[in-house]
Design a protein around this motif. Structure first.
Motif, mmCIF file in Angstrom:
data_model
loop_
_atom_site.group_PDB
_atom_site.id
_atom_site.type_symbol
_atom_site.label_atom_id
_atom_site.label_comp_id
_atom_site.label_asym_id
_atom_site.label_seq_id
_atom_site.Cartn_x
_atom_site.Cartn_y
_atom_site.Cartn_z
ATOM 1 N N ALA A 100 3.802 -4.407 -4.892
ATOM 2 C CA ALA A 100 4.161 -4.907 -3.570
ATOM 3 C C ALA A 100 3.351 -6.144 -3.218
ATOM 4 C CB ALA A 100 3.939 -3.831 -2.520
ATOM 5 N N LEU A 101 4.040 -7.198 -2.775
ATOM 6 C CA LEU A 101 3.389 -8.402 -2.268
ATOM 7 C C LEU A 101 3.492 -8.350 -0.743
ATOM 8 C CD1 LEU A 101 2.092 -11.168 -2.535
ATOM 9 C CD2 LEU A 101 4.331 -12.114 -3.118
ATOM 10 N N THR A 102 2.366 -8.154 -0.069
ATOM 11 C CA THR A 102 2.393 -7.905 1.371
ATOM 12 C C THR A 102 1.103 -8.391 2.021
ATOM 13 O OG1 THR A 102 2.588 -6.184 3.076
ATOM 14 C CG2 THR A 102 1.522 -5.556 1.018
ATOM 15 N N ASN A 103 1.192 -8.649 3.306
ATOM 16 C CA ASN A 103 0.004 -9.017 4.073
ATOM 17 C C ASN A 103 -0.698 -7.787 4.641
ATOM 18 O OD1 ASN A 103 -1.570 -11.286 4.913
ATOM 19 N ND2 ASN A 103 -0.850 -11.019 7.014
ATOM 20 N N ARG A 104 -0.103 -6.626 4.405
ATOM 21 C CA ARG A 104 -0.655 -5.367 4.911
ATOM 22 C C ARG A 104 -0.867 -4.403 3.746
ATOM 23 N NH1 ARG A 104 0.443 -3.797 10.131
ATOM 24 N NH2 ARG A 104 -0.767 -1.959 9.519
ATOM 25 N N PRO A 105 -2.013 -4.470 3.085
ATOM 26 C CA PRO A 105 -2.275 -3.571 1.956
ATOM 27 C C PRO A 105 -2.282 -2.100 2.340
ATOM 28 C CG PRO A 105 -3.815 -5.418 1.958
ATOM 29 C CD PRO A 105 -3.096 -5.453 3.271
ATOM 30 N N ASP A 106 -2.380 -1.804 3.649
ATOM 31 C CA ASP A 106 -2.359 -0.415 4.104
ATOM 32 C C ASP A 106 -0.982 0.009 4.581
ATOM 33 O OD1 ASP A 106 -2.269 -2.105 6.284
ATOM 34 O OD2 ASP A 106 -3.639 -0.921 7.527
ATOM 35 N N SER A 107 0.046 -0.777 4.292
ATOM 36 C CA SER A 107 1.385 -0.520 4.815
ATOM 37 C C SER A 107 2.118 0.553 4.020
ATOM 38 C CB SER A 107 2.208 -1.811 4.783
ATOM 39 O OG SER A 107 2.382 -2.253 3.444
ATOM 40 N N ALA A 108 3.243 0.968 4.575
ATOM 41 C CA ALA A 108 4.087 1.958 3.900
ATOM 42 C C ALA A 108 4.617 1.416 2.581
ATOM 43 C CB ALA A 108 5.240 2.354 4.817
ATOM 44 N N LEU A 109 4.951 0.133 2.542
ATOM 45 C CA LEU A 109 5.444 -0.466 1.304
ATOM 46 C C LEU A 109 4.392 -0.395 0.206
ATOM 47 C CD1 LEU A 109 7.614 -2.090 -0.213
ATOM 48 C CD2 LEU A 109 6.550 -4.171 0.682
ATOM 49 N N ALA A 110 3.165 -0.729 0.550
ATOM 50 C CA ALA A 110 2.081 -0.659 -0.431
ATOM 51 C C ALA A 110 1.898 0.762 -0.937
ATOM 52 C CB ALA A 110 0.784 -1.177 0.184
ATOM 53 N N GLY A 111 2.134 1.728 -0.069
ATOM 54 C CA GLY A 111 1.985 3.123 -0.457
ATOM 55 C C GLY A 111 3.001 3.569 -1.493
ATOM 56 N N LEU A 112 4.135 2.880 -1.569
ATOM 57 C CA LEU A 112 5.170 3.223 -2.541
ATOM 58 C C LEU A 112 4.961 2.535 -3.890
ATOM 59 C CD1 LEU A 112 8.387 3.004 -0.306
ATOM 60 C CD2 LEU A 112 7.291 5.080 -1.176
ATOM 61 N N ALA A 113 4.093 1.538 -3.927
ATOM 62 C CA ALA A 113 3.930 0.714 -5.125
ATOM 63 C C ALA A 113 2.786 1.203 -6.004
ATOM 64 C CB ALA A 113 3.684 -0.734 -4.714
#
Length: 320
Positions: free
Chosen positions: A113-126
């Motif tokens: 996941a490429l995101t500005n929120r490493p604690d986000s739900a998307l990051a949790g799936l990656a």
């Protein structure tokens, strides 16, 4: 969304780029990624997809099987062990991107996941997270995150293709270019706002290799001041947008560099349309906005959207 905070977000771009350079020097964001995936699939919406489209084109030109898809597509490439899936979302919570990742999470494909929120739900799936390091965008508009996404995708390209990239140097030149446009805005911004302020909206034109610049610029004009704006690829312009110059007060922001710029400008001359060029002098453009290092294509890719972003910020503030 707030126009004053959005302008502050833009003014913080040079410092944010310096922060990104420092973060990349301290840690490799791609350390966990597979070294030689057979296929790279980018997923995203809006600004994220714009950046991904350019990245995928560059990777394909280097011989890498890469594709950028709408996260909202009902189906795309199947999950295989040799596929690297990169969902992109600044907030890490875009509904369409989350839905798309659901098809890959826990499967054989490697999801980063490429995101500005490493604690986000998307990051949790990656299986891995690539932080944007863009800071909080208090204005509610993706601007620094767009710039940082492009920078990180250039770094990923270098990693996957072996093409040398002095990323620290590129980020430094981009920070200088960005600061130059910001510091000299009183010289170029008032005239640009006047020239683009027509009754039929603003049209943005860029070569395929930097199409994200036109797409992001048009989005900024729609998202902030809610102006009509649309993007077009430079060569395609003569097949799809040329018709508008006959009936509209056509006003365009041109990002030069395509071998087909002159073809478009020939129609502009014939029909008396208004074109402002960014980063280079263009014959018969009514104005040209130059900035430091604008002869470097990678700097241009990372910098030139600031012109439309600032136009959008000031138009938006004037409506408040």
């Amino acid at each position: 969304m707030n126009p004053e905070l959005y302008l502050s977000d833009l003014e913080a771009k040079p410092a944010a780029l310096e922060g990104l350079a420092a973060a990349l020097a301290a840690a490799d964001p791609f350390a966990e990624l597979p070294a030689n995936p057979r296929r790279v699939l980018f997923l995203g919406m809006g600004s994220s997809r714009y950046a991904a489209g350019v990245a995928a084109l560059r990777l394909r030109a280097a011989g890498v099987d890469a594709y950028a898809d709408y996260a909202s597509a009902a189906a795309t490439y199947p999950a295989t062990p040799d596929t690297l899936v990169i969902p992109i979302s600044a907030t890490g919570g875009s509904r369409e991107t989350m839905d798309a990742v659901d098809r890959y999470a826990g499967g054989p494909a490697f999801v980063a996941a490429l995101t500005n929120r490493p604690d986000s739900a998307l990051a949790g799936l990656a299986r891995a997270t690539i932080p944007m390091h863009a800071g909080e965008e208090r204005g509610g508009v993706a601007c620094r995150t767009f710039q940082h996404t492009l920078a990180l995708l250039l770094a990923l390209e270098s990693r996957l293709t072996g093409r040398p990239l002095d990323l620290a140097g590129l980020l430094g030149r981009t920070a200088e270019a960005t600061a130059d446009l910001l510091d000299r805005r009183d010289e170029w911004l008032p005239l640009t706002m006047e020239l683009l302020d027509g009754p039929h909206g603003v049209y943005t034109i860029a070569p395929a290799e930097r199409l994200s610049s036109a797409e992001q610029s048009a989005l900024m004009l729609r998202e902030g001041p809610r102006r009509a704006a649309d993007a077009c690829e430079s060569g395609d312009w003569s097949h799809v947008d040329v018709y508008l110059t006959k009936t509209l007060d056509y006003r365009a922001l041109l990002f030069p560099g395509s071998r087909y710029d002159e073809q478009a400008m020939d129609w502009v001359r014939q029909r008396g349309s208004t074109v402002v060029s960014v980063g280079a002098e263009v014959k018969d453009a009514v104005a040209a906005i130059r900035y430091a290092h604008d002869d470097d294509p990678d700097v241009a890719l990372l910098t030139e959207t600031l012109v439309a972003e600032l136009v959008a910020a000031y138009w938006w503030a004037a409506q408040s």
